[in-house]
Design an enzyme around this catalytic site. Structure first.
Site, PDB file in Angstrom:
ATOM      1  CB  ALA A   6       8.804  -7.656   0.149  1.00  0.00           C
ATOM      2  CG  MET A   7       4.617  -8.079   4.339  1.00  0.00           C
ATOM      3  SD  MET A   7       4.047  -8.073   6.058  1.00  0.00           S
ATOM      4  CE  MET A   7       2.357  -8.660   5.831  1.00  0.00           C
ATOM      5  N   GLY A   9       0.622  -5.772   0.385  1.00  0.00           N
ATOM      6  CA  GLY A   9      -0.767  -5.524   0.739  1.00  0.00           C
ATOM      7  C   GLY A   9      -1.700  -6.496   0.060  1.00  0.00           C
ATOM      8  N   GLY A  10      -1.131  -7.423  -0.739  1.00  0.00           N
ATOM      9  CA  GLY A  10      -1.921  -8.437  -1.420  1.00  0.00           C
ATOM     10  C   GLY A  10      -1.916  -9.761  -0.670  1.00  0.00           C
ATOM     11  CB  SER A  13       3.252 -10.115  -0.019  1.00  0.00           C
ATOM     12  OG  SER A  13       2.169  -9.217   0.136  1.00  0.00           O
ATOM     13  CB  CYS A 101      10.276  -3.471 -10.142  1.00  0.00           C
ATOM     14  SG  CYS A 101       9.740  -3.106  -8.456  1.00  0.00           S
ATOM     15  N   GLY A 125       6.298 -12.741  -2.118  1.00  0.00           N
ATOM     16  CA  GLY A 125       5.185 -13.599  -2.506  1.00  0.00           C
ATOM     17  C   GLY A 125       5.215 -14.023  -3.951  1.00  0.00           C
ATOM     18  CB  CYS A 197       2.542  -1.294 -10.218  1.00  0.00           C
ATOM     19  SG  CYS A 197       4.221  -0.623 -10.148  1.00  0.00           S
TER      20      CYS A 197
END
Length: 364
Positions: A6-7, A9-10, A13, A101, A125, A197
């Site tokens: 699971a990415m 964008g940070g 991860s 979540c 991450g 978020c």
């Protein structure tokens, strides 16, 4: 193993995905599109799930040399996390959307889809550790206590843990940023996202008011005297002191805090600080990371994502648990989660339904 990384964008991860590749797994990067207005670019460190984030994740995947996909889960996120968040506040409770979540999106919807597509596990991450013991996988705190995220993972059950990887649990955040820079990742210095978020500006009260509309009502003291007005009881939480706007001060000048939210009458009750201390916490919707505790067990209880761990005794009965804290703690609200520990091992969690004060403390 075939693993979905699971990415977000940070940086976290990104390094997690790279480490899974280094470990010899067949890895596919997946960015979860959770926002229904993802075209909005990030304007600060708050928020996530924007087109900018998806682009950052894709660039890392290209650098690592793994396939990359975007999975649209915006509707599922809206139903299982955002709608739940609104419903909880409307009912006078204070939810933690990150736990929901993790429970319903990242380790239910995402993991279920990955398994259906023939993958074996999911890697994220998060800062936590998986420890193999007696043929069973246990969830433990991260080495970096300042970044430990085991609290928000306390909703995972044994089956989900068996198919989860947390490659960062043995590393500190500064080391992760250094590793990202050494790998040439453009996200090495990217600010962390924080707060909720889907409320990018951090104004939960304003966000709820825009959703639910103003609902004026009374703020009363514990004797029932009206001491102020509010624009919606849903915007208040137990333990809150700031932003009350009280018109009638106490004669002794003592500060007042929210001690109860009563949605049935749209009333907020305020009282003195001493009324906030509780040492009994009751919860339901229990989620055990392994076998449920039998009888009374000594545990560490954590009541907030970054709160201290409090020595306690827990007794589980069916889907409920009672936790007797060795010391009183303040500002505990229904809707929050209590996560139980045995040393660094996560036992499980429950959603708080009520609190109380005992006449005696739990023995040491």
């Amino acid at each position: 193993m075939r693993v979905v990384a699971a990415m977000s964008g940070g940086v976290d991860s990104a390094v997690a995905a790279a480490r899974m590749v280094d470990a010899g797994h067949e890895v596919v990067g997946v960015h979860l599109a959770l926002s229904q207005s993802a075209a909005t670019l990030r304007e600060s460190a708050r928020g996530c799930c924007t087109i900018e984030d998806a682009g950052d994740a894709r660039r890392v995947a290209d650098k690592v040399g793994i396939p990359f996909y975007v999975w649209d889960m915006a509707q599922r996120f809206q139903e299982d996390v955002v709608a739940d968040f609104v419903a909880e506040y409307t009912a006078g409770r204070t939810p933690n959307p990150c736990l929901r979540c993790n429970e319903r999106i990242k380790f239910a919807a995402l993991l279920d889809k990955a398994l259906a597509l023939g993958f074996d596990a999911v890697a994220t991450g998060h800062y936590a550790q998986i420890v193999e013991r007696d043929g069973r996988r246990e969830l433990h705190r991260a080495v970096d206590m300042a970044k430990d995220q085991s609290y928000v993972l306390g909703v995972l059950d044994a089956d989900q843990l068996a198919r989860s990887f947390f490659p960062l649990g043995d590393t500190t955040k500064p080391q992760i940023r250094q590793e990202a820079a050494e790998r040439g990742f453009s996200v090495a210095k990217k600010p962390d996202s924080h707060d909720i978020c889907f409320i990018a500006d951090g104004d939960t009260k304003g966000w709820l008011t825009r959703r639910l509309g103003e609902q004026p009502g009374d703020i009363v003291d514990t004797d029932g005297e009206v001491v102020g007005r509010h624009e919606g009881a849903f915007a208040y939480t137990v333990g809150q002191r700031r932003g009350l706007g009280l018109k009638v001060p106490r004669a002794d000048g003592a500060r007042r805090f929210v001690v109860d939210v009563q949605p049935s009458t749209n009333t907020v009750v305020v009282g003195t600080e001493d009324l906030l201390g509780v040492d009994i916490v009751r919860g339901d919707h229990t989620r055990w990371c392994g076998p449920p505790p039998a009888g009374e067990v000594r545990v560490g209880a954590q009541l907030r994502a970054h709160g201290e761990e409090i020595p306690a005794v827990a007794t589980a009965t069916g889907d409920s648990v009672e936790v007797r804290l060795r010391q009183r703690t303040r500002g505990v609200s229904p809707g929050q989660s209590v996560v139980l520990y045995d040393g660094t091992r996560v036992i499980g969690s429950a959603t708080i339904t009520g609190t109380d004060r005992s006449s005696a403390r739990v023995a040491s």
